[in-house]
Design an enzyme around this catalytic site. Structure first.
Site, short mmCIF file in Angstrom:
data_model
loop_
_atom_site.label_atom_id
_atom_site.label_comp_id
_atom_site.label_asym_id
_atom_site.label_seq_id
_atom_site.Cartn_x
_atom_site.Cartn_y
_atom_site.Cartn_z
N PHE A 22 75.30 1.86 -6.00
CA PHE A 22 74.51 1.07 -6.94
C PHE A 22 74.07 1.90 -8.15
CE2 PHE A 22 74.16 -1.34 -3.13
CZ PHE A 22 73.60 -2.59 -3.40
N ASP A 23 74.27 1.35 -9.33
CA ASP A 23 73.51 1.80 -10.49
C ASP A 23 72.06 1.34 -10.28
OD1 ASP A 23 72.99 2.72 -13.19
OD2 ASP A 23 73.05 0.61 -13.79
#
Length: 237
Positions: A22-23
């Protein structure tokens, strides 16, 4: 680019993933908008009223690169350290008043992925001292097996370094990872690392060139759950 053709969607989902990376800003949290507001306010206070015009170009970059770009645009007298400190004060005040703005579907997705046995990591260009408090205050930190922050590497997105490091930390080959991103720079970074990419656009929509790079583009994190469910159903796992 929202994939709506069911046959095409299922065809492109024929891959096995073991980890999801995940960003953070703009993907998990609606902090890009907070940053834009705080950038404009800090700029006005410090005598740079047009500084927000450059804000979108900074999305996905680490502090070192942002500092260099702002100095190039605004001149050698510009103090990024002073500006950044004041901006963070403004963001901090907004979060204390309203909490960390969580994107719709985040905890539903995180809970689903953990139940299904995926390894999870964060790969954010934001520095540890700024990012970790957001993750902890929002209650998201406990879901992740590893976290990689922007100040842990020399090169920022779109270089693939941060995603390669996240995969190495998880001990999973990049080809077995899917990256979730909201920004074009992040998609390029994950793609060049050899990962499958899912874009959930925030402030920036994919242009025609990026549409040829990104594997999937969906309107929210809820749709990511459906993508993975479809893949599991098709693969029989």
């Amino acid at each position: 680019m929202l994939l709506t053709d069911e046959n095409l969607l299922l065809e492109r989902l024929e891959f096995m993933i073991r980890a999801v990376i995940f960003d953070m800003d703009g993907l998990m949290f609606d902090t890009e908008r907070l940053t834009h507001v705080a950038t404009a306010q800090a700029g006005r206070e410090l005598g740079y009223p047009g500084i927000a015009d450059f804000a979108r170009e900074m999305i996905g970059r680490n502090e070192k690169e942002c500092s260099g770009l702002y100095t190039r645009y605004l001149g050698g007298d510009f103090s990024y350290r002073g500006f950044s400190a004041r901006r963070q004060e403004i963001i901090g005040a907004l979060i204390r008043e309203n909490g960390v703005p969580v994107k719709p579907g985040l905890f539903e997705l995180l809970s689903f992925l953990k139940r299904e046995g995926f390894l999870l990591a964060v790969a954010t260009s934001t520095s540890r001292r700024h990012a970790l408090p957001y993750l902890e205050q929002a209650g998201a930190a406990r879901y992740f097996d590893r976290m990689v922050f922007g100040d842990m590497l020399e090169k920022s997105k779109p270089a693939p370094d941060i995603y390669l490091k996240a995969a190495a930390e998880l001990e999973v080959p990049p080809a077995d990872c899917t990256a979730l991103e909201d920004s074009p720079l992040g998609i390029r970074s994950a793609h060049d690392a050899g990962m499958k990419t899912v874009m959930v656009p925030d402030l920036l929509e994919p242009d025609e060139a990026l549409k040829k790079t990104v594997d999937f583009c969906v309107p929210s994190l809820f749709e990511v759950i459906e993508l993975i469910r479809s893949e599991r159903k098709e693969s029989g796992t």
